[in-house]
Structures are given as structure tokens and as C-alpha cells.
Motif scaffolding. Sequence first.
Motif, PDB file in Angstrom:
ATOM      1  N   ALA A   7      63.771  34.493  -3.136  1.00  0.00           N
ATOM      2  CA  ALA A   7      62.542  33.538  -3.423  1.00  0.00           C
ATOM      3  C   ALA A   7      61.338  34.191  -3.585  1.00  0.00           C
ATOM      4  CB  ALA A   7      62.785  32.312  -2.825  1.00  0.00           C
ATOM      5  N   HIS A   8      61.072  35.154  -2.381  1.00  0.00           N
ATOM      6  CA  HIS A   8      59.866  35.773  -2.157  1.00  0.00           C
ATOM      7  C   HIS A   8      59.999  37.146  -2.106  1.00  0.00           C
ATOM      8  CE1 HIS A   8      55.826  35.937   0.156  1.00  0.00           C
ATOM      9  NE2 HIS A   8      55.717  36.588  -0.792  1.00  0.00           N
ATOM     10  N   LEU A  30      60.756  37.444 -11.524  1.00  0.00           N
ATOM     11  CA  LEU A  30      60.368  36.004 -11.875  1.00  0.00           C
ATOM     12  C   LEU A  30      61.342  35.513 -12.926  1.00  0.00           C
ATOM     13  CD1 LEU A  30      56.641  35.831 -11.732  1.00  0.00           C
ATOM     14  CD2 LEU A  30      58.163  34.932 -10.064  1.00  0.00           C
ATOM     15  N   GLY A  33      64.736  34.851 -11.143  1.00  0.00           N
ATOM     16  CA  GLY A  33      64.779  33.861 -10.282  1.00  0.00           C
ATOM     17  C   GLY A  33      63.922  33.758  -9.036  1.00  0.00           C
ATOM     18  N   LYS A  35      60.857  33.101  -6.936  1.00  0.00           N
ATOM     19  CA  LYS A  35      59.412  31.976  -7.200  1.00  0.00           C
ATOM     20  C   LYS A  35      58.154  32.756  -6.863  1.00  0.00           C
ATOM     21  CE  LYS A  35      62.684  29.082  -7.596  1.00  0.00           C
ATOM     22  NZ  LYS A  35      63.210  28.797  -8.881  1.00  0.00           N
ATOM     23  N   CYS A  36      58.060  33.887  -6.098  1.00  0.00           N
ATOM     24  CA  CYS A  36      56.875  34.417  -5.674  1.00  0.00           C
ATOM     25  C   CYS A  36      57.060  35.950  -5.464  1.00  0.00           C
ATOM     26  CB  CYS A  36      56.172  33.906  -4.481  1.00  0.00           C
ATOM     27  SG  CYS A  36      54.702  34.591  -3.877  1.00  0.00           S
TER      28      CYS A  36
END
Length: 50
Positions: A7-8, A30, A33, A35-36
Motif C-alpha cells: 500500500a505504501h 498506483l 494498487g 495507495k501512496c
Amino acid sequence: MTDSVPAHLTIVDDVVTTGATVQALAEVALQAGAKCVDIWAIARTPLAHS
């Protein structure tokens, strides 16, 4: 082993010139998938003075 993207993410680049490479990497991450996405650079080229 997993095929998912964390995610990060943090992308570390030695030198940023235009930012195009890290921009492309961040966009792909991104889309996959993430998120950051953080971008860290050791150095950058000087900005052009107009």
C-alpha cells in the motif's frame, strides 16, 4: 511470495533531473494498487534560470 503491491512504497533515486522516471514509476505503482508513493532523491540537478 505475493503478486500484490504494498500500500505504501518508497522509491529512492540517486539523481533527479526532470522527474520523469520517478513520475512514471509512481504512476505504474498506483495503477497496480499502491495507495501512496514517496520519492526520495539523493541529489537533483540545478533548476534552469530563465
